[in-house]
Design a protein around this motif. Structure first.
Motif, PDB file in Angstrom:
ATOM      1  N   UNK A  50      29.026  50.000  59.277  1.00  0.00           N
ATOM      2  CA  UNK A  50      28.690  50.250  57.807  1.00  0.00           C
ATOM      3  C   UNK A  50      29.660  49.981  56.816  1.00  0.00           C
ATOM      4  N   UNK A  51      29.245  49.448  55.721  1.00  0.00           N
ATOM      5  CA  UNK A  51      30.034  49.088  54.529  1.00  0.00           C
ATOM      6  C   UNK A  51      29.191  49.983  53.241  1.00  0.00           C
ATOM      7  N   UNK A  52      30.386  50.392  52.463  1.00  0.00           N
ATOM      8  CA  UNK A  52      29.823  51.051  51.366  1.00  0.00           C
ATOM      9  C   UNK A  52      29.626  49.786  50.271  1.00  0.00           C
ATOM     10  N   UNK A  53      29.044  50.504  49.182  1.00  0.00           N
ATOM     11  CA  UNK A  53      28.770  49.494  47.951  1.00  0.00           C
ATOM     12  C   UNK A  53      29.903  48.659  47.551  1.00  0.00           C
ATOM     13  N   UNK A  54      31.061  49.125  47.519  1.00  0.00           N
ATOM     14  CA  UNK A  54      32.143  48.480  46.998  1.00  0.00           C
ATOM     15  C   UNK A  54      33.174  47.838  48.056  1.00  0.00           C
ATOM     16  N   UNK A  55      32.684  48.311  49.419  1.00  0.00           N
ATOM     17  CA  UNK A  55      33.619  47.912  50.503  1.00  0.00           C
ATOM     18  C   UNK A  55      34.772  48.801  50.623  1.00  0.00           C
ATOM     19  N   UNK A  56      34.759  49.911  50.004  1.00  0.00           N
ATOM     20  CA  UNK A  56      36.008  50.705  50.344  1.00  0.00           C
ATOM     21  C   UNK A  56      35.810  51.810  51.465  1.00  0.00           C
ATOM     22  N   UNK A  57      34.553  51.626  51.895  1.00  0.00           N
ATOM     23  CA  UNK A  57      34.504  52.767  53.310  1.00  0.00           C
ATOM     24  C   UNK A  57      33.720  51.796  54.068  1.00  0.00           C
ATOM     25  N   UNK A  58      34.554  51.640  55.452  1.00  0.00           N
ATOM     26  CA  UNK A  58      34.001  50.819  56.566  1.00  0.00           C
ATOM     27  C   UNK A  58      34.083  51.670  57.987  1.00  0.00           C
ATOM     28  N   UNK A  59      32.992  51.578  58.575  1.00  0.00           N
ATOM     29  CA  UNK A  59      33.163  52.374  59.806  1.00  0.00           C
ATOM     30  C   UNK A  59      32.458  51.504  61.022  1.00  0.00           C
ATOM     31  N   UNK A  60      32.815  51.825  62.044  1.00  0.00           N
ATOM     32  CA  UNK A  60      32.376  51.200  63.229  1.00  0.00           C
ATOM     33  C   UNK A  60      31.985  52.237  64.471  1.00  0.00           C
ATOM     34  N   UNK A  61      30.960  51.722  65.117  1.00  0.00           N
ATOM     35  CA  UNK A  61      30.778  52.622  66.357  1.00  0.00           C
ATOM     36  C   UNK A  61      31.739  52.162  67.379  1.00  0.00           C
ATOM     37  N   UNK A  65      34.518  48.912  68.188  1.00  0.00           N
ATOM     38  CA  UNK A  65      35.645  49.009  67.434  1.00  0.00           C
ATOM     39  C   UNK A  65      36.779  47.900  67.913  1.00  0.00           C
ATOM     40  N   UNK A  66      37.369  47.246  67.299  1.00  0.00           N
ATOM     41  CA  UNK A  66      38.363  46.155  67.309  1.00  0.00           C
ATOM     42  C   UNK A  66      37.823  44.784  67.792  1.00  0.00           C
ATOM     43  N   UNK A  67      36.243  44.701  68.013  1.00  0.00           N
ATOM     44  CA  UNK A  67      35.737  43.402  68.244  1.00  0.00           C
ATOM     45  C   UNK A  67      34.899  43.012  67.226  1.00  0.00           C
ATOM     46  N   UNK A  68      34.130  43.873  66.390  1.00  0.00           N
ATOM     47  CA  UNK A  68      33.372  43.734  65.440  1.00  0.00           C
ATOM     48  C   UNK A  68      34.128  43.945  64.152  1.00  0.00           C
ATOM     49  N   UNK A  69      33.521  42.989  63.003  1.00  0.00           N
ATOM     50  CA  UNK A  69      34.201  43.117  61.548  1.00  0.00           C
ATOM     51  C   UNK A  69      33.020  43.017  60.704  1.00  0.00           C
ATOM     52  N   UNK A  70      32.834  44.183  59.865  1.00  0.00           N
ATOM     53  CA  UNK A  70      31.757  43.920  58.864  1.00  0.00           C
ATOM     54  C   UNK A  70      32.567  43.686  57.417  1.00  0.00           C
ATOM     55  N   UNK A  71      31.628  42.691  56.617  1.00  0.00           N
ATOM     56  CA  UNK A  71      32.244  42.471  55.481  1.00  0.00           C
ATOM     57  C   UNK A  71      31.102  42.206  54.252  1.00  0.00           C
ATOM     58  N   UNK A  72      31.089  41.967  53.181  1.00  0.00           N
ATOM     59  CA  UNK A  72      30.224  41.784  52.436  1.00  0.00           C
ATOM     60  C   UNK A  72      30.595  40.790  51.219  1.00  0.00           C
ATOM     61  N   UNK A  77      25.139  37.952  47.536  1.00  0.00           N
ATOM     62  CA  UNK A  77      24.065  39.008  48.287  1.00  0.00           C
ATOM     63  C   UNK A  77      24.024  38.953  49.712  1.00  0.00           C
ATOM     64  N   UNK A  78      24.944  39.081  50.393  1.00  0.00           N
ATOM     65  CA  UNK A  78      25.057  38.811  51.774  1.00  0.00           C
ATOM     66  C   UNK A  78      26.304  39.663  52.516  1.00  0.00           C
ATOM     67  N   UNK A  79      25.647  40.467  53.702  1.00  0.00           N
ATOM     68  CA  UNK A  79      26.815  41.329  54.080  1.00  0.00           C
ATOM     69  C   UNK A  79      26.799  40.389  55.734  1.00  0.00           C
ATOM     70  N   UNK A  80      27.956  40.392  56.135  1.00  0.00           N
ATOM     71  CA  UNK A  80      28.286  39.635  57.663  1.00  0.00           C
ATOM     72  C   UNK A  80      28.715  40.719  58.486  1.00  0.00           C
ATOM     73  N   UNK A  81      28.474  40.339  59.837  1.00  0.00           N
ATOM     74  CA  UNK A  81      28.926  41.199  60.826  1.00  0.00           C
ATOM     75  C   UNK A  81      29.239  39.973  62.012  1.00  0.00           C
ATOM     76  N   UNK A  82      30.905  39.947  61.883  1.00  0.00           N
ATOM     77  CA  UNK A  82      31.384  39.046  62.725  1.00  0.00           C
ATOM     78  C   UNK A  82      31.702  39.835  64.053  1.00  0.00           C
TER      79      UNK A  82
END
Length: 125
Positions: A50-61, A65-72, A77-82
């Motif tokens: 999960x990533x908040x509107x401003x990207x200041x809160x990020x959570x992982x299952x 954790x440690x393998x995936x990275x979320x960004x926006x 107008x796009x959110x990514x999941x690496x």
């Protein structure tokens, strides 16, 4: 109302990487928190990140954790999941979802207002 479209899924070998994209239309994404979920056959939908509107809160299952990275990128107008170091157990349909309001429980699907159609990720040799 916002429409979400996921892309970037596919077949990858264990240890490989994929980058999923969640593109929005109909509204700008900067007003929404965005979650990534996945669902494997016979299993419940699982919160991945999960990533908040401003990207200041990020959570992982815990399982990613440690393998995936979320960004926006709100300009695009796009959110990514690496997704790196993929495992066979990561195989699932991956969905992005948008929440208009502040989320307390990001892993709860009912917290989100809009969903994409999903993209298949298969990790197999």
């Amino acid at each position: 109302q916002v429409q979400l479209v996921e892309s970037g899924g596919g077949l990858v070998q264990p240890g490989g990487s994929l980058r999923l994209s969640c593109a929005a239309s109909g509204s700008t994404l900067d007003g929404y928190g965005i979650g990534w979920f996945r669902q494997a056959p016979g299993k419940e939908r699982e919160g991945v990140s999960y990533i908040s509107r401003r990207g200041d809160r990020i959570y992982y299952g815990e399982s990613v954790k440690g393998r995936f990275t979320i960004s926006r990128d709100n300009a695009k107008n796009t959110v990514y999941l690496q997704m790196n170091s993929l495992k066979p157990e990561d195989t699932a349909v991956y969905y992005c979802a948008a929440a208009r309001r502040l989320i307390i429980h990001w892993t709860v699907p009912g917290s989100y207002n809009y969903w994409g159609q999903g993209t298949q990720v298969t990790v197999s040799s």
